[in-house]
Design a protein around this motif. Structure first.
Motif, PDB file in Angstrom:
ATOM      1  N   ARG A  32      34.300  36.886  40.797  1.00 43.24           N
ATOM      2  CA  ARG A  32      35.610  36.802  40.489  1.00 43.24           C
ATOM      3  C   ARG A  32      35.947  35.398  41.014  1.00 43.24           C
ATOM      4  O   ARG A  32      36.923  34.718  40.368  1.00 43.24           O
ATOM      5  CB  ARG A  32      36.261  37.622  41.359  1.00 43.24           C
ATOM      6  CG  ARG A  32      38.099  37.670  41.136  1.00 43.24           C
ATOM      7  CD  ARG A  32      38.493  38.955  41.969  1.00 43.24           C
ATOM      8  NE  ARG A  32      38.238  40.179  41.392  1.00 43.24           N
ATOM      9  CZ  ARG A  32      38.814  40.780  40.468  1.00 43.24           C
ATOM     10  NH1 ARG A  32      39.921  40.372  39.995  1.00 43.24           N
ATOM     11  NH2 ARG A  32      38.509  41.892  40.100  1.00 43.24           N
ATOM     12  N   ASP A  33      35.485  34.827  42.222  1.00 41.99           N
ATOM     13  CA  ASP A  33      35.754  33.444  42.506  1.00 41.99           C
ATOM     14  C   ASP A  33      35.208  32.313  41.620  1.00 41.99           C
ATOM     15  O   ASP A  33      36.297  31.423  41.504  1.00 41.99           O
ATOM     16  CB  ASP A  33      35.024  33.044  43.795  1.00 41.99           C
ATOM     17  CG  ASP A  33      35.368  34.162  45.011  1.00 41.99           C
ATOM     18  OD1 ASP A  33      36.367  33.927  45.754  1.00 41.99           O
ATOM     19  OD2 ASP A  33      34.581  35.197  45.066  1.00 41.99           O
TER      20      ASP A  33
ATOM     21  N   ASP B 143      41.790  28.566  36.882  1.00 42.08           N
ATOM     22  CA  ASP B 143      42.576  27.476  37.461  1.00 42.08           C
ATOM     23  C   ASP B 143      42.510  26.083  36.859  1.00 42.08           C
ATOM     24  O   ASP B 143      43.379  25.270  36.555  1.00 42.08           O
ATOM     25  CB  ASP B 143      42.420  27.224  38.909  1.00 42.08           C
ATOM     26  CG  ASP B 143      43.109  28.755  39.670  1.00 42.08           C
ATOM     27  OD1 ASP B 143      43.968  29.299  39.244  1.00 42.08           O
ATOM     28  OD2 ASP B 143      42.624  28.592  40.677  1.00 42.08           O
TER      29      ASP B 143
ATOM     30  N   LEU C  22      38.246  32.507  38.668  1.00 46.77           N
ATOM     31  CA  LEU C  22      39.330  32.084  38.996  1.00 46.77           C
ATOM     32  C   LEU C  22      39.376  30.667  39.113  1.00 46.77           C
ATOM     33  O   LEU C  22      40.361  30.069  38.591  1.00 46.77           O
ATOM     34  CB  LEU C  22      39.788  32.949  40.281  1.00 46.77           C
ATOM     35  CG  LEU C  22      40.286  34.378  40.197  1.00 46.77           C
ATOM     36  CD1 LEU C  22      40.546  34.786  41.611  1.00 46.77           C
ATOM     37  CD2 LEU C  22      41.409  34.598  39.265  1.00 46.77           C
TER      38      LEU C  22
ATOM     39  N   GLU D  66      44.573  42.605  36.001  1.00 52.12           N
ATOM     40  CA  GLU D  66      44.499  42.079  37.272  1.00 52.12           C
ATOM     41  C   GLU D  66      45.655  41.147  37.891  1.00 52.12           C
ATOM     42  O   GLU D  66      45.779  40.098  37.370  1.00 52.12           O
ATOM     43  CB  GLU D  66      42.890  41.474  37.587  1.00 52.12           C
ATOM     44  CG  GLU D  66      41.799  42.140  37.385  1.00 52.12           C
ATOM     45  CD  GLU D  66      41.667  43.383  38.556  1.00 52.12           C
ATOM     46  OE1 GLU D  66      41.909  43.442  39.333  1.00 52.12           O
ATOM     47  OE2 GLU D  66      41.056  44.509  38.085  1.00 52.12           O
ATOM     48  N   PRO D  67      46.273  41.546  39.104  1.00 55.13           N
ATOM     49  CA  PRO D  67      47.454  40.894  39.297  1.00 55.13           C
ATOM     50  C   PRO D  67      47.097  39.412  39.525  1.00 55.13           C
ATOM     51  O   PRO D  67      48.004  38.593  39.059  1.00 55.13           O
ATOM     52  CB  PRO D  67      47.878  41.467  40.668  1.00 55.13           C
ATOM     53  CG  PRO D  67      47.502  42.851  40.394  1.00 55.13           C
ATOM     54  CD  PRO D  67      45.969  42.877  39.857  1.00 55.13           C
ATOM     55  N   GLU D  68      46.079  38.900  40.359  1.00 57.31           N
ATOM     56  CA  GLU D  68      45.772  37.494  40.523  1.00 57.31           C
ATOM     57  C   GLU D  68      45.538  36.674  39.227  1.00 57.31           C
ATOM     58  O   GLU D  68      45.828  35.590  39.307  1.00 57.31           O
ATOM     59  CB  GLU D  68      44.614  37.441  41.635  1.00 57.31           C
ATOM     60  CG  GLU D  68      43.534  38.042  41.126  1.00 57.31           C
ATOM     61  CD  GLU D  68      42.315  37.925  42.174  1.00 57.31           C
ATOM     62  OE1 GLU D  68      42.660  37.297  43.295  1.00 57.31           O
ATOM     63  OE2 GLU D  68      41.401  38.675  42.242  1.00 57.31           O
ATOM     64  N   VAL D  69      45.134  37.485  38.343  1.00 56.06           N
ATOM     65  CA  VAL D  69      44.916  36.829  36.912  1.00 56.06           C
ATOM     66  C   VAL D  69      46.092  36.714  36.158  1.00 56.06           C
ATOM     67  O   VAL D  69      46.451  35.669  35.627  1.00 56.06           O
ATOM     68  CB  VAL D  69      43.821  37.379  36.285  1.00 56.06           C
ATOM     69  CG1 VAL D  69      43.593  36.938  34.818  1.00 56.06           C
ATOM     70  CG2 VAL D  69      42.475  37.496  36.778  1.00 56.06           C
ATOM     71  N   ARG D  70      46.699  37.925  36.105  1.00 53.87           N
ATOM     72  CA  ARG D  70      48.163  37.849  35.264  1.00 53.87           C
ATOM     73  C   ARG D  70      48.916  36.916  35.852  1.00 53.87           C
ATOM     74  O   ARG D  70      49.776  36.230  35.142  1.00 53.87           O
ATOM     75  CB  ARG D  70      48.647  39.293  35.294  1.00 53.87           C
ATOM     76  CG  ARG D  70      49.874  39.526  34.683  1.00 53.87           C
ATOM     77  CD  ARG D  70      50.510  40.906  34.365  1.00 53.87           C
ATOM     78  NE  ARG D  70      50.541  41.561  35.811  1.00 53.87           N
ATOM     79  CZ  ARG D  70      49.928  42.336  36.608  1.00 53.87           C
ATOM     80  NH1 ARG D  70      48.942  42.757  36.010  1.00 53.87           N
ATOM     81  NH2 ARG D  70      50.416  42.841  37.682  1.00 53.87           N
ATOM     82  N   ASP D  71      49.028  36.810  37.191  1.00 54.92           N
ATOM     83  CA  ASP D  71      50.011  36.049  37.777  1.00 54.92           C
ATOM     84  C   ASP D  71      49.877  34.496  37.138  1.00 54.92           C
ATOM     85  O   ASP D  71      50.506  33.527  37.133  1.00 54.92           O
ATOM     86  CB  ASP D  71      50.004  35.954  39.217  1.00 54.92           C
ATOM     87  CG  ASP D  71      50.561  37.325  39.861  1.00 54.92           C
ATOM     88  OD1 ASP D  71      51.433  37.773  38.977  1.00 54.92           O
ATOM     89  OD2 ASP D  71      50.382  37.599  41.229  1.00 54.92           O
ATOM     90  N   ARG D  72      48.413  34.143  37.401  1.00 51.21           N
ATOM     91  CA  ARG D  72      48.064  32.848  36.881  1.00 51.21           C
ATOM     92  C   ARG D  72      48.409  32.591  35.214  1.00 51.21           C
ATOM     93  O   ARG D  72      48.839  31.522  35.145  1.00 51.21           O
ATOM     94  CB  ARG D  72      46.500  32.599  37.133  1.00 51.21           C
ATOM     95  CG  ARG D  72      46.002  32.427  38.425  1.00 51.21           C
ATOM     96  CD  ARG D  72      44.511  32.444  38.783  1.00 51.21           C
ATOM     97  NE  ARG D  72      44.184  31.727  39.828  1.00 51.21           N
ATOM     98  CZ  ARG D  72      44.244  32.383  41.104  1.00 51.21           C
ATOM     99  NH1 ARG D  72      44.708  33.700  41.083  1.00 51.21           N
ATOM    100  NH2 ARG D  72      43.723  31.628  42.164  1.00 51.21           N
TER     101      ARG D  72
END
Length: 209
Positions: free
Chosen positions: A64-65, A72, A68, A125-131
């Motif tokens: 995942r790291d 980014d 992401l 996934e929230p951290e992906v969707r937010d990005r």
């Protein structure tokens, strides 16, 4: 030496940390684009990079790291391309074309990085969707700032027009790529830019009021 051993890339020697990170990111991008996030394995990425898994984990604690970091990086690349398109000229017609071109060039990049931004299989996934929502919003806002400055439109209206321009560019670029690039890129860009410009030119520059 077996056929399997011959097909594997040679293990990489020591590299400076930044160069090794770049190597790992490039390998991970290739694997994610080819297999998708869920099917990709750290073993696949290590093999693609020609390193051992411990070397991979020294730079990225997990899959995942890696994903992401690539997301980014790809998002930043698109935003910078849109920002450059808007700032390169004072001619609004050329700005529209340059913005459309930025999306087509992003989609045409042979690395396939656009798939992480526009076709992520981690959208839930929230951290992906937010990005992903952030890059969409920020690209629209980059366009909206220029539109508001030039036309004097209220911010809300300028943001909507900015989102419209970004949306037209993104959707048509992806459709063009998915259909096997049926038109030469420059012809496709001209066609879509003409469509967008016919709408946006209806809002005159402030100094023309």
């Amino acid at each position: 030496m077996s056929a399997i051993e011959e097909s594997q890339p040679p293990r990489a020697g020591r590299l400076p940390r930044n160069a090794r990170r770049r190597q790992l990111l490039d390998a991970a991008l290739s694997v994610f684009v080819a297999q998708g996030y869920h099917a990709a394995a750290m073993d696949d990425i290590a093999d693609k990079a020609g390193v051992s898994k411990p070397v991979l984990y020294q730079h990225f604690p997990g899959k995942r790291d890696l994903y992401l970091a690539l997301l980014d990086e790809s998002a930043a690349s698109l935003m910078e391309a849109v920002r450059s398109a808007m700032s390169a000229t004072d001619d609004n017609k050329e700005r529209v074309r340059a913005t459309v071109a930025a999306y087509y060039e992003f989609v045409e990049d042979k690395t396939g990085a656009f798939r992480l931004v526009f076709e992520s299989d981690l959208i839930g996934e929230p951290e992906v969707r937010d990005r992903l929502e952030a890059v969409e919003r920020q690209c629209a806002e980059i366009a909206a700032e220029v539109i508001a400055s030039d036309t004097g439109l209220p911010d809300a209206e300028a943001r909507l027009l900015g989102a419209g321009l970004a949306g037209i560019a993104q959707v048509t670029a992806r459709t063009w790529a998915a259909n096997g690039e049926p038109l030469p890129r420059e012809q496709a860009i001209d066609l879509v830019a003409s469509l967008a410009w016919r709408g946006i030119r209806g809002f005159p520059r402030t100094d023309e009021h």
